[in-house]
Design an enzyme around this catalytic site. Structure first.
Site, PDB file in Angstrom:
ATOM      1  N   GLU A  47      -0.260   4.506   9.225  1.00  0.00           N
ATOM      2  CA  GLU A  47      -0.016   4.125   7.831  1.00  0.00           C
ATOM      3  C   GLU A  47      -0.921   2.946   7.507  1.00  0.00           C
ATOM      4  O   GLU A  47      -1.160   2.083   8.363  1.00  0.00           O
ATOM      5  CB  GLU A  47       1.452   3.714   7.641  1.00  0.00           C
ATOM      6  CG  GLU A  47       1.718   3.211   6.224  1.00  0.00           C
ATOM      7  CD  GLU A  47       3.195   3.096   5.893  1.00  0.00           C
ATOM      8  OE1 GLU A  47       4.007   2.930   6.816  1.00  0.00           O
ATOM      9  OE2 GLU A  47       3.528   3.162   4.679  1.00  0.00           O
ATOM     10  N   CYS A 254       6.150   4.394   3.776  1.00  0.00           N
ATOM     11  CA  CYS A 254       6.460   4.068   2.376  1.00  0.00           C
ATOM     12  C   CYS A 254       5.258   4.267   1.471  1.00  0.00           C
ATOM     13  O   CYS A 254       5.417   4.462   0.260  1.00  0.00           O
ATOM     14  CB  CYS A 254       6.942   2.632   2.286  1.00  0.00           C
ATOM     15  SG  CYS A 254       8.484   2.355   3.151  1.00  0.00           S
ATOM     16  N   ASN A 391       9.217  10.913   2.844  1.00  0.00           N
ATOM     17  CA  ASN A 391       9.243   9.973   3.979  1.00  0.00           C
ATOM     18  C   ASN A 391      10.676   9.548   4.249  1.00  0.00           C
ATOM     19  O   ASN A 391      11.455  10.320   4.778  1.00  0.00           O
ATOM     20  CB  ASN A 391       8.335   8.768   3.687  1.00  0.00           C
ATOM     21  CG  ASN A 391       8.460   7.687   4.758  1.00  0.00           C
ATOM     22  OD1 ASN A 391       8.450   8.004   5.948  1.00  0.00           O
ATOM     23  ND2 ASN A 391       8.592   6.442   4.359  1.00  0.00           N
ATOM     24  N   GLU A 392      11.045   8.355   3.846  1.00  0.00           N
ATOM     25  CA  GLU A 392      12.426   7.911   4.068  1.00  0.00           C
ATOM     26  C   GLU A 392      13.217   8.125   2.789  1.00  0.00           C
ATOM     27  O   GLU A 392      13.492   7.191   2.044  1.00  0.00           O
ATOM     28  CB  GLU A 392      12.453   6.436   4.470  1.00  0.00           C
ATOM     29  CG  GLU A 392      12.023   6.217   5.894  1.00  0.00           C
ATOM     30  CD  GLU A 392      12.067   4.759   6.325  1.00  0.00           C
ATOM     31  OE1 GLU A 392      12.196   3.874   5.457  1.00  0.00           O
ATOM     32  OE2 GLU A 392      11.947   4.513   7.530  1.00  0.00           O
TER      33      GLU A 392
HETATM   34  O1  AHR Z   1       6.480   1.530   9.534  1.00  0.00           O
HETATM   35  C1  AHR Z   1       6.743   0.689   8.461  1.00  0.00           C
HETATM   36  C2  AHR Z   1       7.679   1.315   7.442  1.00  0.00           C
HETATM   37  O2  AHR Z   1       8.929   1.499   7.997  1.00  0.00           O
HETATM   38  C3  AHR Z   1       7.319   2.686   6.967  1.00  0.00           C
HETATM   39  O3  AHR Z   1       6.397   2.643   5.953  1.00  0.00           O
HETATM   40  C4  AHR Z   1       8.601   3.233   6.482  1.00  0.00           C
HETATM   41  O4  AHR Z   1       8.675   4.630   6.594  1.00  0.00           O
HETATM   42  C5  AHR Z   1       9.630   2.513   7.304  1.00  0.00           C
HETATM   43  O5  AHR Z   1      10.592   1.946   6.517  1.00  0.00           O
END
Ligand code: AHR
Length: 683
Positions: A47, A254, A391-392
Site C-alpha cells: 500500500e 484504506c 478493503n475493510e
Molecule cells: O495497513 C495499514 C492500514 O490498516 C490499511 O490501509 C487498512 O486496511 C488497515 O486499517
C-alpha cells in the site's frame, strides 16, 4: 542468513539442555501428509503508505514533477520570473512551469526541486534527467537551460555535483533527456534548472533569455530493478523478491477506499503513459499531523501495469483490491450513505471497472484493455486469478452496507469473469460483532476467500494459536490479508512499543504455526504494512524500512521469509500428547508445526519457544512403513537475548536467522528461551 558451525550449535544446545527439565515429545506423522499448502500461502501486501510508492519503491526522485499538487509549487523553490500555466500537453495533468526573463540582467530565473527528503545521489552513478519542454510561441524558436544536481552545503566551486546544458528548439512540446553523473555523494541535494542565454550564461535581457515551458520534470537512477527505465528502486524490489512471495495484494488498504469518492483508487487512472496518469491525493497525508502542509500524493508511476509486471517478476499471483462503491467507513459515517458511498443502483461503473481490470490483465490484445496492456509492453496475458472487492468494509446490524454492494459485484463477475476467485472481507476486526456479522455472510454470498485483518498485541498473538483449528472446513478459504503484532504500552523512556522489535516478531512466528497447520483453510497470509521511509512514516511496525540510500529488513521480515522459503508442499500432522502445539496451558510456551516438501524431499519442523526457559523436545518423526532416514539436516535459529532488539539502518542485521548444520540422526533437540527455529531434515 548467517551460518554457524556445527560445533557452535552443539555447544549452544548442550548449554541449554543443562537447565531444561521435561522432555516434550512431538509426534510428527511423516508418512501421513495432510492438506496441500497453497503456493499463495505467504505473500506481500503493498500500500502507498509511509511513502511506500512515490519516494519509495517507485524510484522517481522529483517531488511534484508535474506541478499538480494542490499547491503547484510544493516541493519547488523558485527565483526570478516563473509562473504556473494550465494548458499543457497532458490532458490529465495540465499544469506546467513557465520560466521567463527575470527583469534584470543579473537576476536568475530558476526552479529547484527538493526531492523526497532530499535529492540523494551517489558518486559516479548515473541519473537520468528528462523533461518535456518547448519555447512559447511569443518567445521565438530557441531557449536554453542548465540542469544541475547540487549539494547546497558545499561551496561555490564544489556544490554543482553534475550538470548539463540543454537547448530547446521549437514551439512544440518535446522530451529532452540527459544523463547526469555526480562527482560526489550527497544525501540532501537539490535539482536545479536555470534559464540561460545562448552562451549558457545568465540571460542579459529579455531578448537574450527567451522564455521556456517545462513539464514533467523527472530524475531517476539509471540502476533500477531489472534495469527498467523509470522503474522501481533496486534494493526495495530485491527485498520483495527475496521473500519469494506467493501472492501480491495491491494497492491497499484504506487507499483503495479514499477519504471520499473523488480520491478513491481508480486503476484506470494508473495505466497508459505516466505523464498522463492523473495525480491523486494520498489519503495518508492526513495522518501527518506533524506536517504543516500536506505533500503526499500518488503519481501512479507505480500503477497497475507495473504491479502486474512485478508480480510476474516475483512469481507471485497478483491479487488486486478494488473499491466496492464505499469510502473509508472509519472516516465516513453511514448516515447520508448516498454522499459517502455509491448507491447500490449506481454501482455499474464500479463493477465495470472490475470486469475491465480482468480484461486488462487477461484479455487478448484485440480487446480494448488487453490492447492497452500489449501497447504498454506485455502482449501476453498476466493470468490474473484473484480479485478482492472492498478493503475493510463492514455491515451494520440494520444495514448490510457492504454485503449488499458485494452481492452485485459477485453476480456480474461470476457471469463475466467465471475463472476469477472473488475475495470478500470481514472488516477491520478479527473478532467482535462486526466480524461475527460478516463471516457467515461471506459464506452465504459464496465468496471464494475472505480477507481477515488483525493488528493485535502480544497477548492476542500468543492466545490465538488455535484460531483456525475450529474454522468451518466447508467455508470460504481465509486470506489473512493484514496482520502484525503491535507491542502494547510504552518503554520507560516513553517510546511506544509499537515497533519492529524481536519480541513481537517472535510472537508472529509462534502464531504462524497455526496458519501453517490449518493450510487447508488458510490459503494466504500477508504482513502489513510493507514499506516505511524512516523520515516519512505514518504507521508502524512495517516489514521493510528505508531512507533514500539504504534499506533494512525488519525481524518480522525474516519471520515471513522463513515461512515462505520453508513452506513445504503439504502439512504434516504434529501433536504433543495428542494435541496441536499452540501455546496452550501446560505446553510450556511452545508452538509448532510441520510440513513436508515433496519436491525437495525434506521434512520441515518449525518451533517457537516463547517462554523464558529452554525446552527439551524429542522430534518423533513417525513413519510406519520405513524408519524416517535423512541424509542431512540443518537448523535455522532466530533469537536475540534482547527482546527489544531491532534491526535498523545503522545495524540492519542486529537480529537475523542463523543457519547451522545438524546431525541428520538428531531427534532430541533443545530450543532456547524466546527462540524460533526451523529444522530441515533432507532425504
Ligand atoms: O495497513 C495499514 C492500514 O490498516 C490499511 O490501509 C487498512 O486496511 C488497515 O486499517
Amino acid at each position: 542468513m548467517k551460518r554457524l558451525s556445527l560445533l557452535t550449535l552443539f555447544a549452544a544446545a548442550l548449554c541449554c539442555s543443562a537447565t531444561a527439565q521435561v522432555t516434550h515429545t512431538f509426534d510428527i506423522q511423516t508418512a501421513r501428509p495432510g492438506a496441500v499448502i497453497q503456493p499463495t500461502m505467504y505473500g506481500i501486501f503493498f500500500e502507498d503508505i509511509n511513502f511506500g510508492a512515490d519516494g519509495g519503491l517507485y524510484a522517481e526522485m522529483v517531488k511534484n514533477r508535474s506541478f499538480e499538487f494542490e499547491d503547484p509549487w510544493m516541493g519547488w523553490n523558485t527565483t526570478g520570473n516563473v509562473e504556473i500555466r494550465d494548458d499543457g500537453p497532458f490532458e490529465h495533468n495540465p499544469h506546467y512551469a513557465h520560466l521567463s526573463y527575470s527583469g534584470h540582467r543579473v537576476k536568475h530565473t530558476a526552479i529547484e526541486n527538493e526531492g523526497f527528503f532530499g535529492i540523494s545521489v551517489k558518486k559516479g552513478e548515473t541519473y537520468k534527467f528528462s523533461v518535456y519542454a518547448r519555447v512559447p510561441e511569443e518567445a521565438g524558436n530557441k531557449a536554453y537551460f542548465e540542469v544541475q544536481i547540487c549539494d547546497k552545503s558545499l561551496d561555490l566551486n564544489q556544490h554543482k555535483l553534475a550538470s548539463a546544458k540543454i537547448t530547446v528548439e521549437g514551439n512544440e512540446w518535446e522530451k529532452y533527456e540527459v544523463d547526469l553523473t555526480p562527482f560526489a555523494t550527497c544525501e540532501d541535494g537539490v535539482l536545479r534548472i536555470f534559464l540561460r542565454n545562448s552562451n549558457f550564461k545568465k540571460p542579459q535581457n529579455a531578448v537574450d533569455g527567451p522564455s521556456i515551458d517545462l513539464e514533467h520534470v523527472s530524475l531517476f537512477p539509471a540502476k533500477t530493478w531489472k534495469d527498467r527505465p523509470s522503474g522501481m528502486r533496486q534494493d526495495l524490489a530485491q527485498a520483495l523478491y527475496d521473500l519469494h512471495p506467493g501472492v501480491f495484494r495491491f494497492p491497499g488498504g484504506c487507499i483503495v477506499e479514499g477519504t471520499d469518492l473523488t480520491d478513491r483508487y481508480q486503476w484506470k487512472h494508473t495505466v497508459g503513459p505516466v505523464e498522463n496518469r492523473p495525480l491523486n491525493l494520498n489519503r495518508w497525508q492526513y495522518e501527518f499531523d506533524y506536517r504543516f502542509y500536506p505533500d503526499y500524493y500518488q503519481s501512479y508511476g507505480l500503477g497497475f501495469f507495473e504491479y502486474f509486471q512485478l508480480s510476474e517478476d516475483f512469481g507471485a499471483e497478483p491479487l488486486p483490491v478494488l473499491n466496492c462503491g464505499m469510502t473509508c467507513q472509519f472516516e465516513n459515517p453511514i448516515e447520508g450513505e448516498a454522499t459517502y458511498h455509491v448507491a447500490v443502483e449506481d454501482l455499474d461503473p464500479y463493477i465495470q471497472d472490475a470486469v475491465d481490470l480482468v480484461e486488462f490483465a487477461n484479455g487478448a490484445d484485440t480487446t480494448t484493455w488487453g490492447k492497452l496492456r500489449a501497447e504498454m509492453g506485455h502482449p501476453a496475458p498476466f493470468n490474473l486469478k484473484f480479485l478482492a472487492i472492498g478493503n475493510e468494509q463492514w455491515d451494520y446490524k440494520d444495514n448490510p452496507a457492504y454485503t449488499k454492494r458485494l452481492a452485485r459485484f459477485i453476480e456480474v463477475l461470476r457471469q463475466k469473469c467465471p475463472g476469477i476467485k472473488i475475495i470478500g472481507t470481514t472488516g477491520p476486526n478479527s473478532e467482535g460483532w462486526d466480524f461475527d456479522l460478516l463471516q457467515p455472510r461471506m459464506k452465504q454470498l459464496g465468496v471464494d476467500l475472505y480477507d481477515e485483518h488483525f493488528y493485535r498485541d502480544e497477548e492476542w498473538f500468543l492466545s490465538h494459536g488455535l484460531r483456525y483449528d475450529d474454522y468451518d472446513r466447508k467455508g470460504p478459504k481465509v486470506f489473512a490479508g493484514e496482520y502484525a503484532c503491535h507491542g502494547k504500552g510504552k518503554y520507560p523512556d516513553g517510546r511506544e512499543k509499537k515497533r519492529n522489535h524481536f519480541e513481537t516478531s517472535l510472537y508472529e512466528a509462534a502464531f504462524l504455526t497455526g496458519i501453517e497447520r490449518n493450510a487447508d483453510i488458510v490459503h494466504m497470509a500477508t504482513y502489513a504494512p510493507l514499506f516505511a521511509h524512516v523520515k516519512g512514516w505514518q504507521w508502524r511496525p512495517d516489514l521493510i524500512w528505508f531512507d533514500n540510500f539504504r534499506s533494512f529488513r525488519s525481524i518480522s521480515y525474516y519471520v515471513q521469509q522463513l515461512y515462505s522459503h520453508y513452506k513445504g508442499t503439504r502439512v504434516l500432522p504434529l501433536t504433543m500428547e495428542g494435541e496441536p502445539v499452540a501455546g496452550q496451558e501446560e505446553q510450556d510456551g511452545l508452538f509448532a508445526s510441520a510440513v513436508v516438501d515433496e519436491v525437495a524431499g525434506s521434512v520441515i519442523v518449525k518451533v517457537a519457544n516463547v517462554s523464558d526457559t529452554p525446552a527439551s523436545i524429542h522430534l518423533n518423526l513417525l513413519n510406519k512403513k520405513k524408519a524416517a532416514q535423512f541424509a542431512a539436516a540443518e537448523v535455522i535459529t532466530l533469537h536475540s537475548d534482547d527482546l527489544d532488539a531491532e534491526n535498523s539502518l545503522e545495524n540492519p542485521e542486529a537480529v537475523v536467522p542463523v543457519k547451522a548444520g545438524l546431525d541428520a540422526a538428531v531427534r532430541d533437540i533443545t530450543i532456547g528461551p524466546k527462540t524460533f527455529q526451523v529444522y530441515i531434515f533432507k532425504r
